[in-house]
Design a protein around this motif. Structure first.
Motif, PDB file in Angstrom:
ATOM      1  N   GLU A  63      37.136  33.287  33.433  1.00  0.00           N
ATOM      2  CA  GLU A  63      36.859  31.929  33.140  1.00  0.00           C
ATOM      3  C   GLU A  63      37.756  31.128  31.709  1.00  0.00           C
ATOM      4  O   GLU A  63      38.425  30.016  31.559  1.00  0.00           O
ATOM      5  CB  GLU A  63      35.307  31.213  33.545  1.00  0.00           C
ATOM      6  CG  GLU A  63      34.764  31.567  34.994  1.00  0.00           C
ATOM      7  CD  GLU A  63      33.818  31.808  34.718  1.00  0.00           C
ATOM      8  OE1 GLU A  63      33.347  30.579  34.383  1.00  0.00           O
ATOM      9  OE2 GLU A  63      33.661  31.562  36.071  1.00  0.00           O
ATOM     10  N   ALA A  64      37.768  31.949  31.181  1.00  0.00           N
ATOM     11  CA  ALA A  64      38.143  31.585  29.500  1.00  0.00           C
ATOM     12  C   ALA A  64      39.231  31.994  29.530  1.00  0.00           C
ATOM     13  O   ALA A  64      40.452  30.343  28.679  1.00  0.00           O
ATOM     14  CB  ALA A  64      37.031  32.411  28.571  1.00  0.00           C
ATOM     15  N   GLU A  68      42.056  28.771  28.679  1.00  0.00           N
ATOM     16  CA  GLU A  68      43.213  28.841  27.970  1.00  0.00           C
ATOM     17  C   GLU A  68      44.581  28.726  28.546  1.00  0.00           C
ATOM     18  O   GLU A  68      45.763  27.773  27.820  1.00  0.00           O
ATOM     19  CB  GLU A  68      43.526  30.080  27.094  1.00  0.00           C
ATOM     20  CG  GLU A  68      44.341  30.333  26.345  1.00  0.00           C
ATOM     21  CD  GLU A  68      43.744  31.871  24.972  1.00  0.00           C
ATOM     22  OE1 GLU A  68      44.701  32.087  24.875  1.00  0.00           O
ATOM     23  OE2 GLU A  68      42.627  32.421  25.904  1.00  0.00           O
TER      24      GLU A  68
END
Length: 145
Positions: A63-64, A68
């Protein structure tokens, strides 16, 4: 104006995703690696945490990394996602995300013959970096199923 490009790599562990992603990064493309992010946060797969916890540890990292990815595309930067994208739903989700922010997705499938794959995995299993974490799951018997 050209749309920023997101390259998604599809391939089994040992197929050459990281090698290709690293080569693209050397040419100025942003490289995003899920395995390396998991390694930075949690250590070595099967050593610093139990193997069965990988999925639970990987989910928030994916998810991160996708967040990004969106930031880079919105800024007009080309990138490569160094992640397996084994499942069709993962590829479809990536396509929707990339297109939603005005980028274009290029999916690259990296096939590898079984003897070459086994040789690559044997070499990788001698290392201890982030890109080794799933090598133990891909064995000759597993490939024969």
């Amino acid at each position: 104006m050209t749309k920023p490009l997101a390259v998604g790599l599809i391939g089994i562990t040992g197929s050459g995703k990281t090698t290709l992603a690293t080569a693209l990064a050397a040419r100025g493309v942003v490289r995003l690696s899920v395995d390396e992010a998991v390694h930075r946060l949690h250590g070595r797969y099967g050593i610093d945490y139990p193997e069965h916890e990988y999925g639970e540890r990987e989910r928030p990292v994916v998810e991160a990394v996708l967040a990004e990815l969106v930031e880079h595309l919105r800024a007009g930067r080309d990138l490569v996602l160094d992640h397996g994208l084994w499942l069709r739903r993962e590829r479809e989700e990536l396509r929707r995300t990339v297109e939603r922010v005005g980028g274009q997705l290029l999916l690259v499938y990296l096939p590898v013959e079984k003897p070459e794959l086994l040789a690559r995995l044997e070499r990788r299993n001698r290392r201890s970096d982030a890109n080794v974490m799933n090598s133990s799951h891909v064995s000759e018997p597993a490939l024969s199923q």
